[in-house]
Write a protein that holds these residues in place. Structure first.
Motif, PDB file in Angstrom:
ATOM      1  N   ILE A 100      -6.803   0.947   4.946  1.00 36.54           N
ATOM      2  CA  ILE A 100      -5.432   0.763   5.081  1.00 36.54           C
ATOM      3  C   ILE A 100      -4.951  -0.715   5.350  1.00 36.54           C
ATOM      4  N   TYR A 101      -5.506  -1.488   6.088  1.00 40.51           N
ATOM      5  CA  TYR A 101      -5.333  -2.912   6.333  1.00 40.51           C
ATOM      6  C   TYR A 101      -5.420  -3.442   4.846  1.00 40.51           C
ATOM      7  N   SER A 102      -6.488  -3.353   4.169  1.00 40.92           N
ATOM      8  CA  SER A 102      -6.851  -3.956   2.893  1.00 40.92           C
ATOM      9  C   SER A 102      -5.805  -3.632   1.933  1.00 40.92           C
ATOM     10  N   ILE A 103      -5.007  -2.628   1.923  1.00 37.53           N
ATOM     11  CA  ILE A 103      -4.385  -1.901   0.953  1.00 37.53           C
ATOM     12  C   ILE A 103      -3.062  -2.575   1.157  1.00 37.53           C
ATOM     13  N   ILE A 104      -2.773  -2.631   2.370  1.00 35.82           N
ATOM     14  CA  ILE A 104      -1.356  -3.271   3.045  1.00 35.82           C
ATOM     15  C   ILE A 104      -1.521  -4.899   2.878  1.00 35.82           C
ATOM     16  N   SER A 105      -2.269  -5.539   2.945  1.00 33.70           N
ATOM     17  CA  SER A 105      -2.743  -7.028   2.824  1.00 33.70           C
ATOM     18  C   SER A 105      -2.638  -7.349   1.198  1.00 33.70           C
ATOM     19  N   TYR A 106      -3.101  -6.396   0.419  1.00 31.45           N
ATOM     20  CA  TYR A 106      -3.069  -6.573  -1.006  1.00 31.45           C
ATOM     21  C   TYR A 106      -1.785  -6.401  -1.595  1.00 31.45           C
ATOM     22  N   LEU A 107      -0.986  -5.305  -1.255  1.00 33.82           N
ATOM     23  CA  LEU A 107       0.511  -5.406  -1.630  1.00 33.82           C
ATOM     24  C   LEU A 107       1.314  -6.343  -1.007  1.00 33.82           C
ATOM     25  N   LYS A 108       1.203  -6.682   0.132  1.00 32.80           N
ATOM     26  CA  LYS A 108       1.908  -8.127   0.598  1.00 32.80           C
ATOM     27  C   LYS A 108       1.436  -9.237  -0.324  1.00 32.80           C
ATOM     28  N   LEU A 109       0.466  -9.517  -0.679  1.00 37.18           N
ATOM     29  CA  LEU A 109      -0.069 -10.610  -1.603  1.00 37.18           C
ATOM     30  C   LEU A 109       0.473 -10.276  -2.783  1.00 37.18           C
ATOM     31  N   VAL A 110       0.649  -9.066  -3.563  1.00 35.25           N
ATOM     32  CA  VAL A 110       1.371  -8.969  -4.737  1.00 35.25           C
ATOM     33  C   VAL A 110       2.835  -9.106  -4.730  1.00 35.25           C
ATOM     34  N   LYS A 111       3.426  -8.683  -3.594  1.00 34.94           N
ATOM     35  CA  LYS A 111       4.680  -8.704  -3.322  1.00 34.94           C
ATOM     36  C   LYS A 111       5.233 -10.372  -3.372  1.00 34.94           C
ATOM     37  N   LYS A 112       4.340 -11.124  -2.676  1.00 37.01           N
ATOM     38  CA  LYS A 112       4.955 -12.608  -2.506  1.00 37.01           C
ATOM     39  C   LYS A 112       4.340 -13.091  -3.893  1.00 37.01           C
ATOM     40  N   LYS A 113       3.311 -12.905  -4.482  1.00 30.85           N
ATOM     41  CA  LYS A 113       3.264 -13.463  -5.964  1.00 30.85           C
ATOM     42  C   LYS A 113       4.491 -13.145  -7.011  1.00 30.85           C
ATOM     43  N   LYS A 114       4.846 -11.979  -6.732  1.00 33.03           N
ATOM     44  CA  LYS A 114       5.836 -11.469  -7.617  1.00 33.03           C
ATOM     45  C   LYS A 114       7.253 -12.282  -7.288  1.00 33.03           C
ATOM     46  N   ARG A 115       7.483 -12.557  -5.866  1.00 38.32           N
ATOM     47  CA  ARG A 115       8.642 -13.151  -5.530  1.00 38.32           C
ATOM     48  C   ARG A 115       8.503 -14.775  -5.937  1.00 38.32           C
ATOM     49  N   ASN A 116       7.226 -15.259  -5.890  1.00 42.08           N
ATOM     50  CA  ASN A 116       7.280 -16.627  -6.199  1.00 42.08           C
ATOM     51  C   ASN A 116       7.151 -16.924  -7.684  1.00 42.08           C
ATOM     52  N   SER A 117       6.879 -15.691  -8.602  1.00 42.98           N
ATOM     53  CA  SER A 117       6.856 -15.982 -10.049  1.00 42.98           C
ATOM     54  C   SER A 117       8.313 -15.825 -10.511  1.00 42.98           C
ATOM     55  N   VAL A 118       9.268 -15.165  -9.659  1.00 43.01           N
ATOM     56  CA  VAL A 118      10.618 -15.110 -10.073  1.00 43.01           C
ATOM     57  C   VAL A 118      11.398 -16.235 -10.077  1.00 43.01           C
ATOM     58  N   THR A 119      11.111 -16.826  -8.811  1.00 40.25           N
ATOM     59  CA  THR A 119      12.026 -18.219  -8.613  1.00 40.25           C
ATOM     60  C   THR A 119      11.393 -19.388  -9.501  1.00 40.25           C
TER      61      THR A 119
END
Length: 74
Positions: A55-74
């Protein structure tokens, strides 16, 4: 009476989402799987810890993907 209500409110404010999300699977695991002897209890604890790691790995991965997606938009 008012003092008791404030204590309960403070208690619920201190509970994190991790505590809630891990209490339910742990409870269900120990209710469902056999706990007849010490060996079964150890197996249940190992299964629970592996689930927590997953569960921790999945949540960490989703946070990382969300952060990368947010950085690529800006």
């Amino acid at each position: 009476m008012k003092h008791d209500q404030e204590d309960v409110i403070q208690l619920f404010k201190g509970i994190t989402i991790w505590e809630v999300s891990l209490f339910v699977p742990a409870t269900l695991l120990f209710l469902y799987l056999p706990a007849d002897n010490f060996f079964h209890i150890i197996i249940n604890v190992v299964i629970f810890f592996l689930c927590v790691i997953g569960i921790y790995s999945i949540i960490s991965y989703l946070k990382l993907v969300k952060k990368k997606k947010r950085n690529s938009v800006t």
